[in-house]
Design a protein around this motif. Structure first.
Motif, PDB file in Angstrom:
ATOM      1  N   ARG A 148      19.506  36.750  14.052  1.00  0.00           N
ATOM      2  CA  ARG A 148      20.364  35.579  13.468  1.00  0.00           C
ATOM      3  C   ARG A 148      19.744  34.309  13.376  1.00  0.00           C
ATOM      4  N   TRP A 149      18.877  34.235  14.395  1.00  0.00           N
ATOM      5  CA  TRP A 149      18.018  33.199  14.378  1.00  0.00           C
ATOM      6  C   TRP A 149      16.733  33.516  14.725  1.00  0.00           C
ATOM      7  N   ASN A 278      22.005  40.123  21.884  1.00  0.00           N
ATOM      8  CA  ASN A 278      23.054  39.537  21.069  1.00  0.00           C
ATOM      9  C   ASN A 278      22.623  38.630  20.069  1.00  0.00           C
ATOM     10  N   GLU A 280      21.610  35.632  20.536  1.00  0.00           N
ATOM     11  CA  GLU A 280      21.901  34.147  20.954  1.00  0.00           C
ATOM     12  C   GLU A 280      21.217  33.562  22.218  1.00  0.00           C
ATOM     13  N   PHE A 281      21.396  32.770  22.767  1.00  0.00           N
ATOM     14  CA  PHE A 281      20.387  31.861  23.822  1.00  0.00           C
ATOM     15  C   PHE A 281      21.141  31.762  25.034  1.00  0.00           C
ATOM     16  N   ARG A 299      16.503  26.120  23.231  1.00  0.00           N
ATOM     17  CA  ARG A 299      17.521  25.958  22.106  1.00  0.00           C
ATOM     18  C   ARG A 299      17.888  24.611  21.825  1.00  0.00           C
ATOM     19  N   LYS A 328      26.809  29.593   9.769  1.00  0.00           N
ATOM     20  CA  LYS A 328      26.166  29.520  11.183  1.00  0.00           C
ATOM     21  C   LYS A 328      25.375  28.343  11.366  1.00  0.00           C
TER      22      LYS A 328
END
Lengths: 414, 400
Positions: A148-149, A278, A280-281, A299, A328
């Protein structure tokens, strides 16, 4: 046609061949029966050998969690905002650009300098070395299209923006938009794809436009870099079908490690899903000083960078303008807890991508396991991930987790 | 019961329905099915879109199974009035009268939420005297429900004779001739007739003398319906409404309105409102949680809300939620958030809140971009502004 991941694995000589007259992709996702893998892996699927590993029983909850780590491979979605994503000509053009030193300020490095195919599209170093010595580890590009990132801090929200950022970084390729555009206008090998439209007619592009287009073509190529089926995937699919797998294909130690992974150690909570991330961070208590008097806040800085980035999805260079993909970027929150958080990396292909952590500060998988097992609660912020705690793992459990982590890499690399 | 006479032959041209007016004439469609195969083929939002396009005043919907009806009711509580069929799947029209499971199914659903009708069911001749149809009549009386019967005259009379109070909508008016329908309507003042799938009514845009006579004698007893008995016929709803408007033009305006929607409205709407109020015990009935997979009730204050996700929640995948507030109190949504109590953190994204949408019974908001990035227990938190105070409604949901 072979899927990208299979093509990559076959091209890399990693020991499996797939064939299906009706569609290879379907065969990989739907069943293993048509997949020819080394004999030690595939043939025992239907066997019910009474080995030591058969004594390891997974509960219904564990099986459900294990199931969520597959099937593999999964389709890679289009790169958001990239109108060239998925186009074969763009993927090939991007491959050429990916290896082109001319995109760097001093014509000395390319994307491939740090993202080396032989090192899992990483570089084997603790931290990257481009124009200068970086303070972060080079991340693998395998399966990067599932993220995603992008980057350890998620400072970019698309693969094409992530491809552009190193070119403009003084630490990495140290170039400018003007410099990149000037090079590309005279580089004959790229002109057909960069400076002509689909009808072959010359087009006038601004410096920004030609640079962004080059980044999008590179991203189209990078999106195709995927990895193949691992021993874990074979075990997971057999488990779903309620079949057994020979211990030569997935060892008793790896099974015990898997049981810890989805149980006592709860690794699966962050290393979630088929790509074991997942997306994310999290703050896992790792130091993030980058020298005396300076930190890399992860982040926190990544979101700040994102909000200033002219190449973010909510900016002017988004080529597809899908509102759901942009959300997002516009809705991500900047929190105090983001200070010192890093993106959860995939656990696939770890054997190829040592050393580990955002700064490459851990050399081996055993040390990684030790770092989690003996985590220092004092380093975890009260607003952080409160499920992190020392795991009280004995020697065998630690080795079991390592065995499991290794099972997430292709067989001949272990 | 009111019985207005319309003398069509004496009506002045000024009383006839003008084309412009007729084109906007609302239609109450009392014969819509959205059964399991339709649900698979046409999303509920598309069905509602077709109904809005048809300018329906409301639709009486009954489906096999009931899920389709509830999906439509959730989408458009201002437009849908639910009826309860005794069918779980297509193909049970001939067996339900002797199928104890069908009765149990009806009784179970009546415990879960309010309806306006039982039906449309198929019943013929002396079968009305069977134990299960008789129990259905009892249930209609107990729950203030109208029967919607696809029946011949004998079965209709059997139903009416089973109770002193039960009311019956005679589906398709039994496919009888207008004169025979008139006989029944004269005989039974607890009987109404729907003209669904009676394509001869208004064929070619005009009415025959027989139908005109029926309308004249029973201006308050007849109503319209599409009968979407196959999935494709859902898409006929706008065509049906427009076709009805064409032949309604030939009637005096007041009579046209009666048949177009007022008769159905006057009969069915009060029943629905009463049942809904009774079932809600102070809270709107549309807030009754029907689909645990994607609905969650939030409590903890004097206001109730339903959080309804647009899909099953998957870790790492953004989704949207509708937050529906129930009751008379004006509610303004201030914030929607979710946290993981055992992890000590929440979401990494702030969902985008849409504008307040007024519904017939309260208000609704949409929040886009909700993302749960870890498996485990999440706690919804909905912050609202009431007239004089702020409140936070909460509920837990487990994501794996």
């Amino acid at each position: 046609m072979c899927s990208n991941s299979l093509r990559a694995a076959v091209a890399a000589g990693r020991g499996f061949i797939c064939g299906n007259a009706g569609g290879l992709w379907r065969s990989v996702l739907g069943s293993l029966a048509f997949c020819v893998v080394p004999a030690a892996l595939c043939s025992p699927l239907a066997s019910a050998s009474a080995s030591a590993s058969d004594a390891i029983v997974f509960s219904a909850e564990e099986r459900a969690r294990i199931t969520l780590h597959g099937p593999w491979p999964v389709p890679v979605p289009p790169d958001p905002g990239n109108e060239f994503s998925g186009l074969p000509w763009a993927e090939e053009a991007g491959r050429l650009l990916f290896h082109d030193n001319g995109l760097s300020g001093d014509n000395a490095v390319s994307c491939a300098t740090c993202h080396q195919a032989t090192n899992g599209y990483s570089d084997g170093r603790s931290v990257a070395v481009g124009n200068q010595r970086h303070f972060r580890n080079t991340q693998t590009l395998l399966n990067v299209g599932l993220q995603r990132w992008f980057g350890w801090d998620g400072g970019t929200d698309s693969l094409w923006a992530a491809a552009l950022r190193p070119m403009l970084s003084t630490i990495e390729m140290d170039n400018t938009v003007e410099g990149i555009a000037a090079y590309l206008r005279q580089a004959t090998q790229h002109q057909r794809t960069l400076l002509r439209d689909v009808n072959g007619q010359s087009v006038e592009l601004s410096d920004d436009a030609i640079t962004v287009k080059a980044a999008k073509l590179i991203a189209a190529h990078v999106r195709t870099l995927t990895s193949g089926i691992t021993p874990f995937d074979i075990f997971r699919d057999a488990l779903v079908l309620d079949k057994s797998v020979d211990e030569r294909a997935f060892s008793a130690s790896a099974r015990r490690g898997l049981k810890l992974f989805v149980g006592k150690a709860a690794c699966h909570v962050c290393h979630y899903g088929a790509n074991f991330s997942n997306g994310e961070f999290h703050d896992i208590g790792r130091p993030f000083f980058i020298g005396t008097g300076e930190v890399d806040p992860g982040r926190y800085r990544g979101i700040q960078r994102l909000r200033l980035d002219p190449y973010r999805l909510s900016g002017a260079f988004n080529g597809t303008n899908n509102k759901n993909q942009i959300r997002k970027t516009t809705s991500v929150k900047l929190s105090r807890a983001d200070w010192g958080r890093w993106r959860t990396p995939t656990l696939r292909n770890l054997v190829d991508t040592a050393p580990y952590m955002h700064d490459g500060s851990i050399a081996t998988l055993r040390e990684v396991v030790d770092a989690y097992a003996d985590i220092d609660p004092e380093r975890l912020h009260s607003e952080g991930e409160s499920i992190l705690k020392p795991l009280d793992l004995d020697e065998r459990e630690r080795e079991d987790l390592v065995a499991f982590l290794k099972s997430l890499s292709l067989t001949d690399r272990q | 019961m009111q019985k207005t006479k319309f003398h069509l032959l004496l009506a002045l041209p000024a009383f006839l329905v003008s084309s412009v007016w007729a084109n906007d004439l609302p239609i109450a469609d009392v014969h819509v099915h959205y059964s399991h195969d339709s649900v698979e083929l046409t999303p509920p939002a598309r069905v509602i879109e077709l109904m809005r396009q048809a300018k329906l005043k409301f639709a009486l919907v009954s489906s096999s199974d009931d899920k389709g009806t509830q999906l439509l009711l959730q989408q458009a509580p201002d437009l849908i009035i639910p009826g309860l069929r005794p069918y779980r799947r297509r193909g049970e029209t001939g067996s339900w009268t002797t199928d104890a499971a069908a009765l149990k199914y009806v009784e179970g659903l009546l415990q879960q939420g309010p309806y306006a009708t039982i039906g449309e069911f198929h019943l013929y001749g002396k079968d009305a005297q069977l134990e299960i149809p008789q129990r259905i009549v009892q249930l209609a009386d107990e729950h203030n429900l109208i029967l919607h019967a696809h029946s011949d005259a004998e079965a209709v009379e059997g139903l009416l004779a089973s109770s002193d109070t039960v009311r019956v909508i005679w589906a398709h008016a039994g496919f009888d001739d207008p004169a025979e329908i008139a006989v029944m309507l004269r005989k039974h003042d607890r009987l109404w007739a729907d003209l669904a799938f009676r394509s001869e009514v208004g064929s070619g845009g005009s009415l025959s003398a027989e139908w005109l006579t029926l309308f004249e004698e029973f201006p308050t007893r007849l109503m319209l319906g599409t009968d979407s008995y196959t999935p494709e016929r859902i898409f006929y709803i706008p065509e049906h409404a427009q076709g009805a408007r064409e032949w309604l033009k030939s009637l005096p305006a007041e009579l046209a309105e009666q048949i177009a929607w007022k008769n159905a409205y006057d009969l069915i709407k009060p029943v629905w409102e009463k049942n809904r109020q009774s079932a809600s015990t102070g809270t709107d009935a549309t807030c009754v949680v029907r689909s645990p997979d994607n609905e969650l009730e939030l409590g903890g204050s004097t206001v109730r809300a339903i959080v309804r996700t647009d899909r099953a929640i998957s870790v790492g995948e953004a989704f949207a939620v509708d937050i529906e507030f129930c009751g008379d109190e004006q509610v303004v949504l201030l914030d929607l958030d979710a946290t993981m109590p055992t992890h000590g953190h929440g979401m990494n994204y702030k969902p985008e809140l849409g504008n307040r949408v007024s519904t017939a019974d309260g208000s609704r908001y949409r929040a886009e971009g909700v993302l749960f990035h870890m498996p485990g227990e999440w706690q919804w938190s909905v912050k609202i502004q009431l007239a004089e105070q702020q409140q936070t409604l909460t509920a837990l949901t487990n994501v794996q």
